[in-house]
Scaffold this motif. Sequence first.
Motif, PDB file in Angstrom:
ATOM      1  N   SER A  72       0.827  -1.199   0.000  1.00 21.11           N
ATOM      2  CA  SER A  72       0.000   0.000   0.000  1.00 21.11           C
ATOM      3  C   SER A  72       0.866   1.254   0.000  1.00 21.11           C
ATOM      4  O   SER A  72       0.577   2.230  -0.703  1.00 21.11           O
ATOM      5  CB  SER A  72      -0.924  -0.016   1.214  1.00 21.11           C
ATOM      6  OG  SER A  72      -1.683   1.152   1.273  1.00 21.11           O
ATOM      7  N   GLU A  73       1.927   1.229   0.800  1.00 18.45           N
ATOM      8  CA  GLU A  73       2.833   2.375   0.844  1.00 18.45           C
ATOM      9  C   GLU A  73       3.514   2.602  -0.492  1.00 18.45           C
ATOM     10  O   GLU A  73       3.837   3.723  -0.857  1.00 18.45           O
ATOM     11  CB  GLU A  73       3.887   2.161   1.928  1.00 18.45           C
ATOM     12  CG  GLU A  73       3.322   2.280   3.338  1.00 18.45           C
ATOM     13  CD  GLU A  73       4.342   1.932   4.410  1.00 18.45           C
ATOM     14  OE1 GLU A  73       5.514   1.653   4.068  1.00 18.45           O
ATOM     15  OE2 GLU A  73       3.961   1.943   5.586  1.00 18.45           O
ATOM     16  N   LYS A  74       3.726   1.525  -1.256  1.00 17.47           N
ATOM     17  CA  LYS A  74       4.339   1.645  -2.584  1.00 17.47           C
ATOM     18  C   LYS A  74       3.298   1.923  -3.662  1.00 17.47           C
ATOM     19  O   LYS A  74       3.639   2.076  -4.826  1.00 17.47           O
ATOM     20  CB  LYS A  74       5.099   0.366  -2.932  1.00 17.47           C
ATOM     21  CG  LYS A  74       6.321   0.146  -2.087  1.00 17.47           C
ATOM     22  CD  LYS A  74       7.035  -1.129  -2.510  1.00 17.47           C
ATOM     23  CE  LYS A  74       8.263  -1.363  -1.677  1.00 17.47           C
ATOM     24  NZ  LYS A  74       8.969  -2.600  -2.082  1.00 17.47           N
ATOM     25  N   GLY A  75       2.009   1.954  -3.267  1.00 14.14           N
ATOM     26  CA  GLY A  75       0.934   2.246  -4.217  1.00 14.14           C
ATOM     27  C   GLY A  75       0.540   1.052  -5.059  1.00 14.14           C
ATOM     28  O   GLY A  75       0.002   1.220  -6.145  1.00 14.14           O
TER      29      GLY A  75
END
Length: 78
Positions: A72-75
């Motif tokens: 999620s943090e990396k999209g």
Amino acid sequence: MKIIQTVGTVQNNEIKVTLQDPLNDGEVDVIIIAKNELDEFEQRHQVMIEQGYDTPEKVMELIHKVKLEMLSEKGRAE
């Protein structure tokens, strides 16, 4: 190289050892094995158990959750 195994005592973060056979003065390598102390892995394991991750299934669930957060943090999470 001479290897000596003996027992020492720790007091105020200093180790005291009495050797049966004499050694020449100089630097020596020291390996400490503290039987009643937890190592880094065991400390983390204790914390995980205290936090409720006390079964392999719960640990796998945590790993899955962390991986999803990283994605999620990396999209890339779906």
